[in-house]
Design an enzyme around this catalytic site. Structure first.
Site, mmCIF file in Angstrom:
data_model
loop_
_atom_site.group_PDB
_atom_site.id
_atom_site.type_symbol
_atom_site.label_atom_id
_atom_site.label_comp_id
_atom_site.label_asym_id
_atom_site.label_seq_id
_atom_site.Cartn_x
_atom_site.Cartn_y
_atom_site.Cartn_z
ATOM 1 N N GLN A 147 0.835 -1.199 0.000
ATOM 2 C CA GLN A 147 0.000 0.000 0.000
ATOM 3 C C GLN A 147 0.870 1.250 0.000
ATOM 4 O OE1 GLN A 147 -3.132 0.219 2.913
ATOM 5 N NE2 GLN A 147 -4.023 1.963 1.887
ATOM 6 N N PHE A 148 1.131 1.765 -1.205
ATOM 7 C CA PHE A 148 1.976 2.948 -1.330
ATOM 8 C C PHE A 148 1.338 4.179 -0.700
ATOM 9 C CE2 PHE A 148 -0.699 3.880 -4.922
ATOM 10 C CZ PHE A 148 -0.635 5.251 -5.084
ATOM 11 N N THR A 149 0.013 4.180 -0.535
ATOM 12 C CA THR A 149 -0.653 5.359 0.014
ATOM 13 C C THR A 149 -0.290 5.612 1.474
ATOM 14 O OG1 THR A 149 -2.656 4.133 0.578
ATOM 15 C CG2 THR A 149 -2.585 5.191 -1.601
#
Length: 145
Positions: free
Chosen positions: A78-80
């Protein structure tokens, strides 16, 4: 590197209507990789995560680790987690790792976890995913490198 660890009674990840990973008791972990992250940092966070004693013992004290309870892992990229919302209302992701580097580190984390935990399930890097879970407690811990 960031790990958002949720102690769960069950969790699953679905991609395009198909469940790609599903666990019972264990940890559902969101993994964010930043620009400067390394394998050494990943190893340190993996060791800490697997050693966390956040499951209840026979006296109700959080004293047991994932291995002690035979728990599973559901690992989801999850890059967010690297969203920067300090200016304006649209998040910036400039601190997130380059996708190629981030995928390599995510794959490394998955392989290292599989060496230590019998049941490791995953999402799929870079895909749109739906994650379902029952957070047990609720109990959530954030590890950062």
């Amino acid at each position: 590197m960031k790990f958002v660890i949720q102690r769960v009674t069950e969790a699953s990840v679905t991609i395009n209507g198909q469940v790609t990973g599903s666990i019972g008791r264990g940890f559902m972990v969101l993994i964010g990789v930043g620009k400067e992250d390394t394998r050494e940092e990943a190893d340190r966070l993996i060791k800490k995560m697997i050693g966390l004693r956040i499951f209840a013992d026979e006296n109700g004290k959080t004293n047991l680790s994932l291995k002690d309870v035979g728990g599973s892992l559901l690992l989801v990229s999850q890059f967010t987690l690297y969203a920067n919302c300090s200016k304006g209302n649209r998040p910036s992701f400039v601190d997130a790792g380059d996708p190629r580097q981030a995928e390599e580190l995510y794959d490394y984390i998955v392989s290292r976890c599989r060496q230590q935990v019998p049941d490791v399930q995953t999402g799929e890097f870079g895909e749109e995913m739906q994650v379902r879970l029952c957070n047990d407690g609720p109990f959530t811990i954030i590890l950062e490198g």
